[in-house]
Write a protein that holds these residues in place. Structure first.
Motif, PDB file in Angstrom:
ATOM      1  N   ASP A  52       0.832  -1.207   0.000  1.00 35.75           N
ATOM      2  CA  ASP A  52       0.000   0.000   0.000  1.00 35.75           C
ATOM      3  C   ASP A  52       0.867   1.258   0.000  1.00 35.75           C
ATOM      4  O   ASP A  52       0.538   2.250  -0.668  1.00 35.75           O
ATOM      5  N   ARG A  56       0.748   4.170  -2.845  1.00 33.16           N
ATOM      6  CA  ARG A  56       0.569   5.585  -2.500  1.00 33.16           C
ATOM      7  C   ARG A  56       1.686   6.436  -3.118  1.00 33.16           C
ATOM      8  O   ARG A  56       1.434   7.499  -3.691  1.00 33.16           O
ATOM      9  N   GLN A  60       1.109   9.252  -5.961  1.00 30.92           N
ATOM     10  CA  GLN A  60       1.441  10.609  -5.543  1.00 30.92           C
ATOM     11  C   GLN A  60       2.538  11.212  -6.399  1.00 30.92           C
ATOM     12  O   GLN A  60       2.531  12.416  -6.685  1.00 30.92           O
ATOM     13  N   VAL A 115      -6.643   2.382  -1.078  1.00 28.39           N
ATOM     14  CA  VAL A 115      -5.530   3.264  -1.476  1.00 28.39           C
ATOM     15  C   VAL A 115      -5.994   4.257  -2.531  1.00 28.39           C
ATOM     16  O   VAL A 115      -5.683   5.453  -2.453  1.00 28.39           O
ATOM     17  N   GLN A 118      -8.416   6.854  -0.941  1.00 27.19           N
ATOM     18  CA  GLN A 118      -7.695   7.815  -0.116  1.00 27.19           C
ATOM     19  C   GLN A 118      -6.906   8.795  -0.973  1.00 27.19           C
ATOM     20  O   GLN A 118      -6.835   9.994  -0.664  1.00 27.19           O
ATOM     21  N   PHE A 119      -6.310   8.293  -2.050  1.00 25.51           N
ATOM     22  CA  PHE A 119      -5.564   9.159  -2.954  1.00 25.51           C
ATOM     23  C   PHE A 119      -6.463  10.233  -3.561  1.00 25.51           C
ATOM     24  O   PHE A 119      -6.113  11.424  -3.585  1.00 25.51           O
TER      25      PHE A 119
END
Length: 209
Positions: A52, A56, A60, A115, A118-119
């Motif tokens: 994870d 991320r 990102q 993931v 949340q991103f």
């Protein structure tokens, strides 16, 4: 003990970027990424802590490249409409260059992948905030007439960005009619095509019609 090569984390991210659009969060295994990067699977955990954490960092990394360019293009004393046009072009170029990745993030988020969700929650408000602030500035300075904020925003995204996603998706499944295929690059995806749609869209908004 010597620290593993700093190039390994970049190799892993490059491998992940190549694999993620086809495999998504669920299908992208640590071993598969490591094999593609030519490094030991343990290096994923060493550099990123977990799968994870790797995902991320992968997502990102791409987003920050776009947001840095977006932030740079809205600075200065240029007319607000010129800055808005530059911001829209930055976003459109990012979507054009990373459409498979973006499509997969949306699919993963809708499929319940934490993931990806949340991103999007963390980052979508950032570039949306920049664009909405520019539109509000344009309205405050009389360059755009008063208009419902979300109506204005969705119109711009529909005119500028949606064709990239639509045509790109059709290309990926060979669904573009042969008679139109030759014009896709020049008439839909090129910088000139993006700039033309941005100009038309902003002129339409400014007219207030």
């Amino acid at each position: 003990m010597p620290r593993p090569s700093q190039d390994q984390d970049q190799a892993l991210l490059a491998a992940g970027a190549a694999l993620y659009p086809a495999l998504g969060c669920a299908g992208l295994s640590v071993r598969r990424v490591a094999d593609a990067a030519g490094v030991n699977p343990g290096m994923v955990h060493y550099h990123f802590g977990s799968k994870d954490g790797f995902l991320r960092a992968l997502l990102q990394r791409h987003y920050e490249e776009m947001f840095s360019a977006l932030s740079l293009n809205i600075q200065g004393d240029a007319d607000v409409m010129q800055r808005l046009a530059a911001a829209l072009l930055t976003v459109a170029r990012f979507v054009r260059e990373h459409r498979p990745l973006i499509s997969r993030v949306w699919a993963d988020a809708q499929g319940g992948q934490t993931v990806a969700q949340q991103f999007l929650r963390a980052n979508a408000p950032r570039h949306l905030g920049v664009l909405l602030a520019l539109m509000q500035e344009a309205e405050n300075t009389g360059r755009l007439p008063p208009q419902p904020l979300l109506t204005r925003f969705t119109f711009l995204m529909g005119a500028v960005v949606a064709p990239i996603l639509l045509v790109g998706g059709m290309q990926s499944i060979d669904a573009v009619p042969p008679a139109l295929l030759a014009g896709v690059g020049e008439e839909v995806l090129s910088d000139a095509a993006l700039q033309q749609r941005i100009e038309w869209a902003l002129l339409g908004l400014a007219s207030g019609v």
